[in-house]
Design an enzyme around this catalytic site. Structure first.
Site, PDB file in Angstrom:
ATOM      1  N   LEU A 124      49.601  21.280  24.496  1.00  0.00           N
ATOM      2  CA  LEU A 124      48.640  22.346  24.599  1.00  0.00           C
ATOM      3  C   LEU A 124      49.042  23.473  25.334  1.00  0.00           C
ATOM      4  CD1 LEU A 124      45.412  23.503  23.732  1.00  0.00           C
ATOM      5  CD2 LEU A 124      44.886  22.414  25.868  1.00  0.00           C
TER       6      LEU A 124
ATOM      7  N   ARG B 221      30.715  41.828  19.690  1.00  0.00           N
ATOM      8  CA  ARG B 221      31.693  42.876  19.599  1.00  0.00           C
ATOM      9  C   ARG B 221      33.100  42.237  20.221  1.00  0.00           C
ATOM     10  NH1 ARG B 221      27.974  45.191  23.385  1.00  0.00           N
ATOM     11  NH2 ARG B 221      28.289  44.300  25.426  1.00  0.00           N
TER      12      ARG B 221
ATOM     13  N   ARG C 174      25.669  37.259  41.088  1.00  0.00           N
ATOM     14  CA  ARG C 174      26.635  37.385  39.769  1.00  0.00           C
ATOM     15  C   ARG C 174      27.812  36.185  40.122  1.00  0.00           C
ATOM     16  NH1 ARG C 174      26.375  41.003  35.985  1.00  0.00           N
ATOM     17  NH2 ARG C 174      28.500  40.822  35.461  1.00  0.00           N
TER      18      ARG C 174
ATOM     19  N   TRP D 273      38.060  46.415  35.927  1.00  0.00           N
ATOM     20  CA  TRP D 273      38.413  47.024  37.277  1.00  0.00           C
ATOM     21  C   TRP D 273      37.300  47.731  37.717  1.00  0.00           C
ATOM     22  CZ3 TRP D 273      42.126  44.161  40.002  1.00  0.00           C
ATOM     23  CH2 TRP D 273      43.049  43.714  39.450  1.00  0.00           C
TER      24      TRP D 273
ATOM     25  N   SER E 206      35.402  44.094  22.094  1.00  0.00           N
ATOM     26  CA  SER E 206      35.838  44.628  23.530  1.00  0.00           C
ATOM     27  C   SER E 206      37.193  44.487  23.784  1.00  0.00           C
ATOM     28  CB  SER E 206      34.929  43.656  24.433  1.00  0.00           C
ATOM     29  OG  SER E 206      33.504  43.887  24.406  1.00  0.00           O
TER      30      SER E 206
ATOM     31  N   ASP F  85      31.661  35.249  28.098  1.00  0.00           N
ATOM     32  CA  ASP F  85      30.745  36.158  28.375  1.00  0.00           C
ATOM     33  C   ASP F  85      29.372  35.557  28.924  1.00  0.00           C
ATOM     34  OD1 ASP F  85      29.971  38.793  29.019  1.00  0.00           O
ATOM     35  OD2 ASP F  85      29.652  39.453  26.905  1.00  0.00           O
TER      36      ASP F  85
ATOM     37  N   HIS G 187      29.876  33.301  37.826  1.00  0.00           N
ATOM     38  CA  HIS G 187      31.525  33.457  37.374  1.00  0.00           C
ATOM     39  C   HIS G 187      32.178  32.010  37.982  1.00  0.00           C
ATOM     40  CE1 HIS G 187      31.524  37.302  36.259  1.00  0.00           C
ATOM     41  NE2 HIS G 187      31.177  37.919  37.577  1.00  0.00           N
TER      42      HIS G 187
END
Ligand code: IPE
Ligand code: MG
Length: 229
Positions: A113, A176, A15, A51, A178, A2, A19
């Site tokens: 892994l 939180r 934004r 979405w 989420s 986040d 990402h």
């Protein structure tokens, strides 16, 4: 993972730039996980609620995802990392889905892994799909409703075959869960850091793991019971 958007905003970037930077950090935590001897790592990449973000951001994230599968696929194979996903892939663009399925197939025998990507994942959606499947099994006579246990349910979750998480890290200061691994994380140790995901380096990941090692996990028992085991 986040904080990509805030990371970008603080730098006057878009934004999606956050990402992109965030996607690069994935190799950091994979390296850290390998160094720490971790066998499973799950990344919450896209939730069933994401979405509802603006279409331009969703489209850009989907494009980034397809590119990342392509770009990191060979790296995963080189490092013998098994690739799995949780979440409902049926809503992803067909081409992205094909790439994901191909990568799962070509890494299925690796065990150094396991990287689990949560894509279009949400615990409530996962639980609804699991319950629907169990109900169908009951109707078809494959299962007796009275015999349904947590074991029955956990085998129907997307995480079937993947051990419950021991440790859950959330970046960016939000405290939180989420809709993430709600049942699986019943006994997970939680760790929150203010660091935005694009700044979450391998060093910081290893520091978090070091803190995990100091935690005492009691699973409902008393401290004395645990210590005298
Ligand atoms: C997390 O970063 C990445 C995804 C959900 C894909 P955010 O996009 O949630 O970043 P913030 O919370 O806006 O900073
Ligand atoms: Mg966020």
């Amino acid at each position: 993972m986040d904080g990509n958007g805030r990371w970008a905003k603080e730098r006057g970037l878009k934004r999606i730039d956050g990402h992109k930077k965030g996607a690069e950090r994935i190799s950091d935590v994979l390296e850290g996980a390998m160094e720490c001897g971790i066998k499973y790592i799950t990344l919450y990449a896209f939730s069933s609620e994401n979405w509802n973000r603006p279409k331009t951001e969703v489209d850009a994230l989907m494009k980034l995802l397809a590119g990342a599968v392509e770009k990191y696929g060979s790296k995963l194979i080189q490092n013998k990392v098994r690739f799995l996903t949780i979440g409902d892939l049926s809503a992803l663009p067909p081409k992205t889905r094909q790439k994901i399925e191909a990568l799962k197939q070509s890494t299925k025998d690796f065990s150094a892994l396991t990287l689990v990507m949560a894509l279009n994942y949400g615990s409530r959606d996962e639980m609804a799909r699991a319950v629907s499947s169990i109900a169908q099994d009951a109707i078809d006579g494959r299962i007796n409703p009275k015999s349904i246990s947590w074991e029955t349910i956990s085998q129907k979750l997307d995480t079937a075959g993947v051990p419950d998480p021991d440790f859950l890290i959330r970046t960016s200061g939000e405290m939180r869960l989420s809709n993430y691994l709600m049942m699986q994380a019943a006994y997970a140790e939680l760790y929150f850091t203010r660091t935005y995901w694009p700044d979450f380096t391998k060093e910081e990941f290893i520091r978090a793991i070091d803190e995990y090692k100091m935690r005492e996990r009691r699973y409902g028992l008393t401290a004395d019971q645990i210590r005298n085991k």
